[in-house]
Design a protein around this motif. Structure first.
Motif, mmCIF file in Angstrom:
data_model
loop_
_atom_site.group_PDB
_atom_site.id
_atom_site.type_symbol
_atom_site.label_atom_id
_atom_site.label_comp_id
_atom_site.label_asym_id
_atom_site.label_seq_id
_atom_site.Cartn_x
_atom_site.Cartn_y
_atom_site.Cartn_z
ATOM 1 N N LYS A 39 43.420 52.065 50.663
ATOM 2 C CA LYS A 39 44.770 51.768 50.172
ATOM 3 C C LYS A 39 44.883 50.377 49.560
ATOM 4 O O LYS A 39 45.986 49.932 49.241
ATOM 5 N N ASP A 40 43.749 49.670 49.378
ATOM 6 C CA ASP A 40 43.817 48.277 48.943
ATOM 7 C C ASP A 40 44.179 48.130 47.473
ATOM 8 O O ASP A 40 44.619 47.057 47.058
ATOM 9 N N LYS A 41 43.991 49.187 46.670
ATOM 10 C CA LYS A 41 44.296 49.118 45.247
ATOM 11 C C LYS A 41 44.983 50.419 44.835
ATOM 12 O O LYS A 41 44.655 51.498 45.359
ATOM 13 N N PRO A 42 45.928 50.355 43.891
ATOM 14 C CA PRO A 42 46.701 51.561 43.538
ATOM 15 C C PRO A 42 45.882 52.651 42.867
ATOM 16 O O PRO A 42 46.311 53.800 42.825
ATOM 17 N N ASP A 43 44.701 52.308 42.347
ATOM 18 C CA ASP A 43 43.891 53.312 41.632
ATOM 19 C C ASP A 43 42.777 53.900 42.493
ATOM 20 O O ASP A 43 41.889 54.580 41.971
ATOM 21 N N ARG A 44 42.813 53.674 43.802
ATOM 22 C CA ARG A 44 41.775 54.218 44.674
ATOM 23 C C ARG A 44 41.740 55.751 44.590
ATOM 24 O O ARG A 44 42.778 56.414 44.663
ATOM 25 N N GLY A 45 40.539 56.288 44.422
ATOM 26 C CA GLY A 45 40.360 57.729 44.315
ATOM 27 C C GLY A 45 40.760 58.299 42.974
ATOM 28 O O GLY A 45 40.752 59.523 42.794
ATOM 29 N N LYS A 46 41.092 57.419 42.012
ATOM 30 C CA LYS A 46 41.597 57.890 40.713
ATOM 31 C C LYS A 46 40.779 57.351 39.544
ATOM 32 O O LYS A 46 41.232 57.366 38.400
ATOM 33 N N GLY A 47 39.581 56.854 39.829
ATOM 34 C CA GLY A 47 38.737 56.331 38.765
ATOM 35 C C GLY A 47 38.345 57.415 37.775
ATOM 36 O O GLY A 47 38.308 58.605 38.102
#
Length: 360
Positions: A39-47
């Motif tokens: 959850k540290d960055k808003p694009d996690r899992g969305k690269g």
């Protein structure tokens, strides 16, 4: 080749590998899976970017960045507290590129001979694309990490071939996006030294005043690796019609970027949804069209996607799942009236012509 070769002029690969801790040699689904609970960055899992997807999309050559900002006291932007720390981060990023070379995943392109050899490899239909290394031309996005001008020569020696003076906010050599004002005296001096080395100046992220100063003070090769048009998205980050004309006069190529807020003025970071606003890959064609109308031809536009440049699918066109979907532009552009020659220009020929002239 079974698909049209693509040159992408702006990808922050090493930043994603080092700061986002992504093993870009692995499949995209695996990278996303490893980030599922982060959850540290808003694009996690969305690269959207990894080396297998680049190969899948026929994206055999990219401009890949080093990126490390110095943050002065009082600035709220993330960054390093000394130029020496920023330099050290760029060296860590460089080490990652060298590791990818050692694995056969990537190969550095830094002169005309290397460029032609790499293109010959990617044009060899007898070799499967999935086994070919992705070529990269090394660029520095924001010059803060040059502790002094002597560091430019160190970087040139390890293969740096393009430099942007600024990024976001204040900069040691030039203010950047969301700022106003001229280049610093150090920035003017850096341009003179860059000219001696025939480095490519990337005008992306400069202020308006800094843009004109740079164009007036630099006689070497110039490009805009990832910029859209201010006529459509009226923010300081995009290029005005006059700036586009100046770049065309200099023989520059302008790379269209796929960050939603740079394509559609309605989009707000971390708030808007690309699907709800119907922001698609085709939105970028409006920006390319505008530049082509100013130029009177298709010789000054290209791809500088900036995908995974501190954002992922949440801030990309909704019809893009991975960078391999850049191939969809062949059909989109054809339907918009672009010829096969125009599409080749936009996919790779304009960037290659620029480099052949700059490196001749």
């Amino acid at each position: 080749m079974s698909k049209t070769f693509i040159f992408d002029a702006h990808l922050d690969l090493s930043m994603n590998a080092i700061e986002w801790n992504r093993d870009l040699s692995r499949p995209l689904d695996e990278i996303r899976q490893r980030e599922m609970h982060l959850k540290d960055k808003p694009d996690r899992g969305k690269g959207t970017v990894c080396l297998p997807e680049l190969r899948k999309g026929g994206i055999g050559l990219v401009v890949a960045t080093q990126l490390s900002r110095f943050t002065p006291p009082g600035s709220s932007l993330p960054g390093w507290h000394s130029p020496q720390q920023a330099w050290a981060m760029t060296q860590g990023q460089l080490a990652w590129y060298k590791e990818m070379e050692a694995m056969g995943e990537m190969t550095q392109v830094k002169d005309l001979e290397g460029l032609e050899a790499h293109l010959d490899l990617w044009n060899d239909a007898a070799i499967p694309d999935e086994t070919k290394p992705v070529g990269y031309i090394l660029s520095l996005e924001g010059a803060d990490s040059f502790v002094d001008i002597s560091y430019l020569h160190k970087a040139y020696d390890y293969g740096l071939r393009a430099v942007g003076l600024s990024h976001f906010g204040p900069g040691r050599y030039a203010p950047g996006t969301k700022m106003e004002g001229p280049l610093t005296s150090a920035g003017i001096a850096l341009l003179k030294e860059m000219e001696k080395l025939n480095l490519i100046l990337d005008v992306t992220h400069l202020t308006d005043e800094g843009f004109y100063q740079a164009m007036d003070n630099y006689s070497g090769p110039v490009w805009a690796s990832h910029c859209n048009t201010r006529k459509i998205v009226p923010t300081q980050r995009q290029l005005t019609d006059d700036q586009i004309k100046r770049l065309i006069e200099r023989g520059a190529v302008i790379g269209g970027m796929l960050d939603c807020w740079a394509m559609d003025i309605r989009f707000i970071d971390t708030v808007s949804d690309p699907w709800q606003l119907n922001i698609k890959l085709e939105n970028l064609v409006d920006h390319w069209d505008h530049i082509c109308q100013i130029a009177g031809n298709s010789l000054h536009v290209g791809i500088g996607s900036d995908l995974d440049g501190i954002f992922g699918r949440e801030q990309s066109p909704w019809d893009l799942n991975s960078i391999a979907d850049l191939q969809k532009y062949e059909g989109i552009l054809s339907r918009r009236g672009y010829t096969a020659a125009d599409i080749d220009n936009l996919f790779h020929k304009n960037w290659l012509r620029f480099l052949r002239k700059a490196w001749a």
